[in-house]
Design a protein around this motif. Sequence first.
Motif, short mmCIF file in Angstrom:
data_model
loop_
_atom_site.label_atom_id
_atom_site.label_comp_id
_atom_site.label_asym_id
_atom_site.label_seq_id
_atom_site.Cartn_x
_atom_site.Cartn_y
_atom_site.Cartn_z
N ASN A 192 -6.35 -2.13 3.30
CA ASN A 192 -6.73 -2.82 1.99
C ASN A 192 -5.44 -3.80 2.04
O ASN A 192 -5.56 -5.00 1.57
CB ASN A 192 -6.28 -1.83 0.85
CG ASN A 192 -7.29 -0.92 0.81
OD1 ASN A 192 -7.32 0.37 1.68
ND2 ASN A 192 -8.49 -0.92 0.10
N ALA A 193 -4.13 -3.39 2.31
CA ALA A 193 -3.16 -4.35 1.95
C ALA A 193 -3.35 -5.66 2.99
O ALA A 193 -3.08 -6.87 2.98
CB ALA A 193 -1.81 -3.72 2.55
N ALA A 215 -3.67 2.62 -1.82
CA ALA A 215 -4.25 1.93 -0.90
C ALA A 215 -4.00 2.24 0.53
O ALA A 215 -2.67 2.85 0.88
CB ALA A 215 -3.99 0.60 -1.12
N ASP A 239 -4.95 -2.60 -6.50
CA ASP A 239 -5.31 -1.36 -5.67
C ASP A 239 -4.14 -1.12 -4.66
O ASP A 239 -4.14 0.01 -3.75
CB ASP A 239 -6.50 -1.85 -4.84
CG ASP A 239 -6.14 -2.97 -3.66
OD1 ASP A 239 -5.28 -3.50 -3.85
OD2 ASP A 239 -7.07 -3.08 -2.74
N ALA A 240 -3.00 -1.42 -4.61
CA ALA A 240 -1.83 -1.23 -4.00
C ALA A 240 -1.42 0.28 -4.05
O ALA A 240 -1.14 0.87 -3.14
CB ALA A 240 -0.64 -2.09 -4.19
N TYR A 283 -3.54 1.02 4.74
CA TYR A 283 -2.97 -0.30 5.30
C TYR A 283 -4.24 -1.33 5.54
O TYR A 283 -3.75 -2.43 5.22
CB TYR A 283 -2.55 0.02 6.73
CG TYR A 283 -2.42 -1.23 7.73
CD1 TYR A 283 -1.36 -1.83 7.59
CD2 TYR A 283 -3.54 -1.73 8.56
CE1 TYR A 283 -1.11 -3.09 8.31
CE2 TYR A 283 -3.14 -2.86 9.48
CZ TYR A 283 -2.00 -3.37 9.31
OH TYR A 283 -2.05 -4.90 9.85
N MET A 312 0.92 -1.12 -0.05
CA MET A 312 0.12 -0.04 -0.11
C MET A 312 0.88 1.26 -0.06
O MET A 312 1.98 1.24 0.59
CB MET A 312 -0.84 -0.04 1.28
CG MET A 312 -0.48 -0.44 2.50
SD MET A 312 0.77 0.74 3.41
CE MET A 312 -0.25 1.98 4.12
#
Lengths: 441, 289
Positions: free
Chosen positions: A271-272, A267, A263-264, A269, A205
């Motif tokens: 999300n990751a 993104a 999506d990185a 945290y 992210m």
Amino acid sequence: MKLNWKKCIASTLLVFLATGLAACTADANESASTGAKGNQTPVEISYATFMVGSHVSAEAEKQIIDEFNEAYEGKIKVVIEELPSDEAYVNKMKALAASKALPDVAIGKQGIRELAIKNGQAVDLMPLLEADPEWKEYIGAGAISYNQADDGKLYSIANAKQLIGYFYNKDMFETAGIQPAKTWDEFMANNEKLKAAGFTPLAMMTGENAWTTNLWLAAMIGTDGEAGHSFMNTTHPESYENASMIQALSMIQTCLQEYTTSDAVGAMYANAANNFLQEKTALIANGPWMVPDFSDTSKAKAGLADRVGVALYPNDGIVAQYEVGYILCSNGKSEEEQAAALEFLKFKTGKRAQEIFLDKSGALPLTANVEISETYKTANPLVAELITISGDAKYGFENIDNTAFSSVVSEFSLNYPDLAYGEITPEEMAAKLTAAVAKSK
Amino acid sequence: MRKKNKWISIFLLPGVSIFIFVFMLSILMLVGTSFANWTIGSKITFAGFSNYSTLFTEDPAFIKSMMNTGIWIALQATIHIAIGVLLALLLAKQKWYTSFVRTAFFIPNIISSAALGMLFLSILNPQFGLVNNVMTKLLGEPFVQNWFMDPKTSFFSVTMTWLPYAGLVTILVMAEMASIPKEVYEAASIDGATSMQTDLFVVLPMMKNIIGTATILAATSMLQKLDIIMMTTGGGPGVRTMNMPMYLYRTALTDNNYGLANAQGVILIFLGLLTLITIRKIFKMDQED
């Protein structure tokens, strides 16, 4: 009879005004009388935290505050200001620092401690530690010297030691026929093999403080010989234009382009973390506080905890550091408030808090005085393994959040997208980071 | 008469006091400290015009933020207003869909900007966002686009979070249109004007002042736009979506440089005044019809 509206309105307003004044006076009298009765009202101290909501340490934080409020019921009351993210917390604290209104106890990360020293709110903790040998024992010499200034003053105290490697999905590694990489070339080759086996290798992210991405970056730099290792142990470096940084940014560029989720870039945290917890990726760089999430089925796939392994970074590296920790900002307050704030700081960094943080969020205690029991190790094999393998580390270094100015940290998140999309070169990004250093001076 | 003046003074006093102590003193302090070196904990020292010269000669990010703000002001004052006015003219025809469209179109204006930012983050999410999923269905193959973070689409994506939602303009124009006497429409009809001719040559000229007001509101809203940018791109990638409020925020809170941030604040106020005067001139709002 003709109604005189003006008089009616004036009379009504007068009645409201008089009632309000009476109420205020009553309140004042009540407070005064309470004080006269002998301090039945507890001393209120303020504390701000970002460990709330879905934060990995939210449960531990709540338990510590609850236990403190219970232990000091009727004497001290902690009034908490909850900020929903690291970034919101840092920005709010900086705004408060500008008007000398920092809370009595706060976390001094990303330059907040320095601002509290500059504005005169921060208290030198060294004499207070010397006056309480038991407290000093639980803090330990390592954490003290880490935060101690050259003149011997100590303005912040950590409550945990950080050992950060990375977690990997053992099943995905087995399917791809790989082992945790010993070198960075092997690491990139592993990524390729994972990709070929149909997995997305890395949970990254670049939003917020680009936490997971910058852990990989710090590891790539920190294990790049003596020069890289020394750079990653330098607080507030003047320049980011060096061979280790450029080589590492080049590898990160490849990782963002080839080996992470769509999506990185940009993104958060969450999300990751979600991508790793839902087994959409094979690796995530993060600390042991993430371990409880692996067995939390509201966040992770069932049984994930059994499928996760922990490893050192390639070239035998590990992020090993103390946090900036907590600052006491009670300078200028009444003696009563200062004493109350100190009690809370002691509790927040002392034995019990370290035990709670270890138990609830996998944060490692500062010294061996807080014992990590065999029962705990059996129940938390990943944390135990991390502690064991940390002994094999050749390189120990800090992370970017600890060493860089906040303007540089924010420059990372602004420029990673351009790096990922090939709009800037690693050399250009390094130059931008150097330029951001000047903004914090 | 003297008694009346006394009451006028008494009633004016709260408003004037608030203006002096809340706005005027703040603006004076803002202007004063924009000529100073001021960071937290350090002494404030006189710096002359150095903050201004730094911004215009050594800070390309600030220039970019000014240019972006200018572009967004222009887009709001033209496309946004055109959408709002066009819809008002259509809805004034009182068709069966009028009430529904008017309500639906106004929804983005009643949602908080932060919530709207989160909404767009979800809709445009590269992995599970609605837009990419619809595109994937239509194209029959995986469609991956990081709308907010791809340097090629970031400016467009951020702009689309506010540009089309002209519900406020529509409501203002429709309210003003309601005050046009029926006789005006009847006279135009008797003279043989079509519906479009009536709108173009009769209604719109009569709407000049309200359209001017709506343009001022829409354009100056771009001088305050912070929350959506903060929620979506943070001004990135690089400084592609950085505007003046966002850059000011970063200068003050990330870099702790209050002197430089206040110089930006002064320029922002100046730009606001310039926008206001220009729009008033264009719409001849200071002239009687």
